[in-house]
Structure formats: structure tokens, C-alpha cells
Scaffold this motif. Structure first.
Motif, mmCIF file in Angstrom:
data_model
loop_
_atom_site.group_PDB
_atom_site.id
_atom_site.type_symbol
_atom_site.label_atom_id
_atom_site.label_comp_id
_atom_site.label_asym_id
_atom_site.label_seq_id
_atom_site.Cartn_x
_atom_site.Cartn_y
_atom_site.Cartn_z
ATOM 1 N N SER A 1 -23.277 19.812 -47.126
ATOM 2 C CA SER A 1 -22.748 20.667 -46.057
ATOM 3 C C SER A 1 -21.350 20.230 -45.648
ATOM 4 C CB SER A 1 -23.688 20.645 -44.852
ATOM 5 O OG SER A 1 -23.801 19.342 -44.343
ATOM 6 N N LEU A 2 -21.112 18.914 -45.691
ATOM 7 C CA LEU A 2 -19.788 18.388 -45.332
ATOM 8 C C LEU A 2 -18.754 18.794 -46.388
ATOM 9 C CD1 LEU A 2 -18.306 16.541 -43.307
ATOM 10 C CD2 LEU A 2 -18.785 14.662 -44.840
ATOM 11 N N VAL B 1 -25.271 5.091 -39.970
ATOM 12 C CA VAL B 1 -24.506 5.993 -40.831
ATOM 13 C C VAL B 1 -25.290 6.233 -42.108
ATOM 14 C CG1 VAL B 1 -22.439 6.196 -42.241
ATOM 15 C CG2 VAL B 1 -22.249 5.338 -39.918
ATOM 16 N N SER B 2 -25.714 7.466 -42.292
ATOM 17 C CA SER B 2 -26.395 7.850 -43.528
ATOM 18 C C SER B 2 -26.243 9.356 -43.670
ATOM 19 C CB SER B 2 -27.875 7.467 -43.482
ATOM 20 O OG SER B 2 -28.545 8.269 -42.534
ATOM 21 N N ALA B 3 -26.492 9.849 -44.894
ATOM 22 C CA ALA B 3 -26.338 11.288 -45.138
ATOM 23 C C ALA B 3 -27.293 12.081 -44.266
ATOM 24 C CB ALA B 3 -26.581 11.587 -46.609
ATOM 25 N N ILE C 1 -25.697 15.785 -37.619
ATOM 26 C CA ILE C 1 -24.480 15.935 -36.805
ATOM 27 C C ILE C 1 -23.739 17.214 -37.205
ATOM 28 C CG2 ILE C 1 -22.224 14.926 -36.318
ATOM 29 C CD1 ILE C 1 -23.558 12.182 -36.647
ATOM 30 N N MET C 2 -23.706 17.503 -38.513
ATOM 31 C CA MET C 2 -23.033 18.720 -38.973
ATOM 32 C C MET C 2 -23.639 19.968 -38.337
ATOM 33 S SD MET C 2 -20.484 18.229 -40.950
ATOM 34 C CE MET C 2 -20.249 19.767 -41.820
ATOM 35 N N LEU D 1 -19.134 8.310 -44.067
ATOM 36 C CA LEU D 1 -19.934 8.476 -45.285
ATOM 37 C C LEU D 1 -19.171 7.979 -46.511
ATOM 38 C CD1 LEU D 1 -21.890 11.844 -45.122
ATOM 39 C CD2 LEU D 1 -22.697 9.537 -44.736
ATOM 40 N N PHE E 1 -23.308 5.756 -35.964
ATOM 41 C CA PHE E 1 -22.675 6.883 -35.294
ATOM 42 C C PHE E 1 -22.984 6.777 -33.808
ATOM 43 C CE2 PHE E 1 -23.260 9.303 -39.424
ATOM 44 C CZ PHE E 1 -21.909 9.357 -39.718
ATOM 45 N N TRP F 1 -17.959 22.461 -46.021
ATOM 46 C CA TRP F 1 -17.107 22.700 -44.845
ATOM 47 C C TRP F 1 -15.655 22.348 -45.172
ATOM 48 C CZ3 TRP F 1 -17.744 24.657 -39.886
ATOM 49 C CH2 TRP F 1 -16.670 24.452 -39.027
ATOM 50 N N LYS G 1 -22.190 20.066 -34.631
ATOM 51 C CA LYS G 1 -20.838 19.496 -34.509
ATOM 52 C C LYS G 1 -20.031 20.085 -33.361
ATOM 53 C CE LYS G 1 -19.516 22.543 -38.274
ATOM 54 N NZ LYS G 1 -20.844 23.187 -38.219
ATOM 55 N N ILE H 1 -15.796 16.145 -37.829
ATOM 56 C CA ILE H 1 -15.874 16.226 -39.292
ATOM 57 C C ILE H 1 -15.191 15.008 -39.915
ATOM 58 C CG2 ILE H 1 -15.121 17.567 -41.310
ATOM 59 C CD1 ILE H 1 -17.235 19.015 -39.742
ATOM 60 N N THR I 1 -22.548 11.134 -50.223
ATOM 61 C CA THR I 1 -21.975 12.475 -50.131
ATOM 62 C C THR I 1 -22.959 13.386 -49.413
ATOM 63 O OG1 THR I 1 -22.894 13.080 -52.276
ATOM 64 C CG2 THR I 1 -20.617 12.285 -52.245
ATOM 65 N N LEU I 2 -22.403 14.477 -48.878
ATOM 66 C CA LEU I 2 -23.219 15.417 -48.120
ATOM 67 C C LEU I 2 -22.733 16.816 -48.482
ATOM 68 C CD1 LEU I 2 -25.354 15.620 -45.847
ATOM 69 C CD2 LEU I 2 -23.465 15.714 -44.243
ATOM 70 N N ALA J 1 -25.814 12.297 -40.839
ATOM 71 C CA ALA J 1 -24.565 13.062 -40.933
ATOM 72 C C ALA J 1 -24.867 14.553 -41.016
ATOM 73 C CB ALA J 1 -23.773 12.611 -42.149
ATOM 74 N N GLY J 2 -25.911 14.901 -41.761
ATOM 75 C CA GLY J 2 -26.301 16.306 -41.864
ATOM 76 C C GLY J 2 -26.738 16.866 -40.530
ATOM 77 N N VAL K 1 -18.471 12.375 -31.687
ATOM 78 C CA VAL K 1 -18.978 11.316 -32.566
ATOM 79 C C VAL K 1 -17.911 10.267 -32.789
ATOM 80 C CG1 VAL K 1 -20.001 10.831 -34.810
ATOM 81 C CG2 VAL K 1 -20.431 13.016 -33.733
ATOM 82 N N VAL L 1 -17.273 11.746 -39.423
ATOM 83 C CA VAL L 1 -18.467 11.746 -40.276
ATOM 84 C C VAL L 1 -18.083 11.540 -41.732
ATOM 85 C CG1 VAL L 1 -20.357 13.196 -41.125
ATOM 86 C CG2 VAL L 1 -19.846 13.153 -38.701
#
Lengths: 110, 112
Positions: free
Chosen positions: A58-59, B39-41, B47-48, A49, B4, A62, B51, A42, A55-56, B44-45, B56, A45
Motif C-alpha cells: 500500500s505504501l 516498526v514492522s510492515a 498506519i496507512m 520500513l 512508531f 501510494w 494516515k 508517509i 516493503t509494503l 505500517a499497513g 507518527v 513510515v
């Protein structure tokens, strides 16, 4: 009482899995290690970002809702809510695939 | 541009189809496999979603296939400190002696 035809739970009913009531100290240590590994992912990531200015959702959710390993209570690390269990708690190792899923928060008050 | 560096650490056996689908979309098919994604949203999503299964890191550039291969090699167990002198070509000493004799003979001729 002894011998090949004695009556035991296994012989009587077939399948009997004995899941220990609590985690062993090594299981608990590995559980903490896994929690920290997820925290690390986390962090990486979110730092990456933030550098890009993206921004994300889901992140953000969390980070807003989930405590890190250091912030968690031992109760929540090793046990989870169960409405059927005595005192509403059971060992987290009863959760299917418990080493590969996140189970950090429990209902407030339990 | 940073990337990543994603390693599949835990297998997805027995996990939901969606989770396995995310891993397939990342190009992770077996444990220990390494992929690089910008690296981009979007990534990243992804990877979430997985996780708990991946490790990573953020790196400046992706490793080439060869670099990954080299990094996976076990240590050779020895270090080359220097290269020994090459052996002279076969028969070179004999030829040198013949040359010497010829030169000596020529010198004799001149003297006479």
C-alpha cells in the motif's frame, strides 16, 4: 417583504444549507497543512520500513500514484472532478468528511 | 529496535467501521492518545489506513506510562534553585547549653 411571515427559502422548504462555492484563503491554508501532514506520515513510515528492509504494497502504491503537496496543482488541491458540475469541477469541500479523507488525483484530462 | 510513536490527532466520528476498527486495533480510543508500536510492515499497513487521522514519529524505545504522564504535565511555573538549610530540631539549643553547663561544672569539680 418584511415581518415574521415573509417567504424565504428557509421558511418555504425547510432545510437550506448554504455551502460557499469556493474555499476561503484560510480553508485553503489548512487544507495544504493537512496534505503536508499526510505526506509527513508517509515519509516517516517509509523511512522506518526502509531502515528495516521491509516493503509494503500500500505504501509503494501510494508513493507511485499520489503526488505530494508540493507536486500538486492548486486545481487538484482545492477542487475535484464532478461529472454533473459545470466545467466538471466542484470545490473539494463538497466531499463528505473532506478534512479527513485523501482526495488527490482526478481523471486525466479533467 | 525502533518504534512508531502514534498519536490520534483527528477523531474518527462518522468514518467507516473499517477505519474505526483499525484505530481500535492500534489501541487508539480517544483523541490525543499516544501508543507505541514496533516498526514492522504490519503496523505500517495499519498506519496507512488511518494516515489522515494520526501523527507518527519514529523513536528508539517506547515511553513508559509514567513518562507519558510526566510529559503531559503543564510547567510548574517556578524553578527550585537550591534547598534551604533545615531548621535545627526543637530544644536542641537548650540541650546544648545544659551540656555546656554540665561540662563547666565538672571542670570546676576537677579544679577544686
Amino acid at each position: 417583504m418584511f415581518g415574521p411571515f415573509r417567504i424565504t427559502n428557509v421558511l418555504n422548504g425547510g432545510l437550506l444549507w448554504k455551502i460557499p462555492w469556493r474555499l476561503s484563503p484560510t480553508q485553503k491554508a489548512r487544507q495544504r497543512k493537512r496534505l503536508r501532514a499526510v505526506d509527513q506520515v508517509i515519509e516517516v513510515v517509509s523511512n522506518a520500513l526502509a531502515k528495516k528492509g521491509e516493503t509494503l504494497k500500500s505504501l509503494d502504491r501510494w508513493k507511485a500514484e499520489m503526488p505530494t503537496e508540493a507536486e500538486m496543482l492548486p486545481r487538484d488541491k482545492y477542487t475535484m472532478f464532478d461529472r454533473k458540475a459545470k466545467r466538471y469541477r466542484k470545490g473539494i469541500h463538497k466531499l463528505p468528511k473532506w478534512t479527513r479523507v485523501s482526495q488527490r488525483v482526478n481523471p486525466p484530462g479533467y | 529496535m525502533s518504534y512508531f510513536r502514534i498519536t490520534l490527532h483527528r477523531s474518527a466520528i462518522g468514518l467507516p467501521k473499517r477505519t474505526r476498527g483499525v484505530l481500535a486495533a492500534l489501541g487508539l480510543h480517544r483523541r490525543g492518545q499516544l501508543v507505541f508500536k514496533p516498526v514492522s510492515a504490519q503496523f505500517a499497513g495499519m498506519i496507512m489506513k488511518v494516515k489522515e487521522l494520526v501523527r507518527v514519529e519514529e523513536v528508539d524505545r517506547p515511553m513508559t506510562k509514567w513518562e507519558v504522564y510526566e510529559s503531559r504535565k503543564p510547567p510548574a511555573g517556578f524553578v527550585v534553585e537550591g534547598v534551604a538549610a533545615r531548621r535545627e530540631p526543637l530544644g536542641s539549643k537548650v540541650l546544648a547549653k545544659l551540656e555546656e553547663e554540665k561540662a563547666a561544672a565538672a571542670a570546676e569539680e576537677v579544679r577544686l
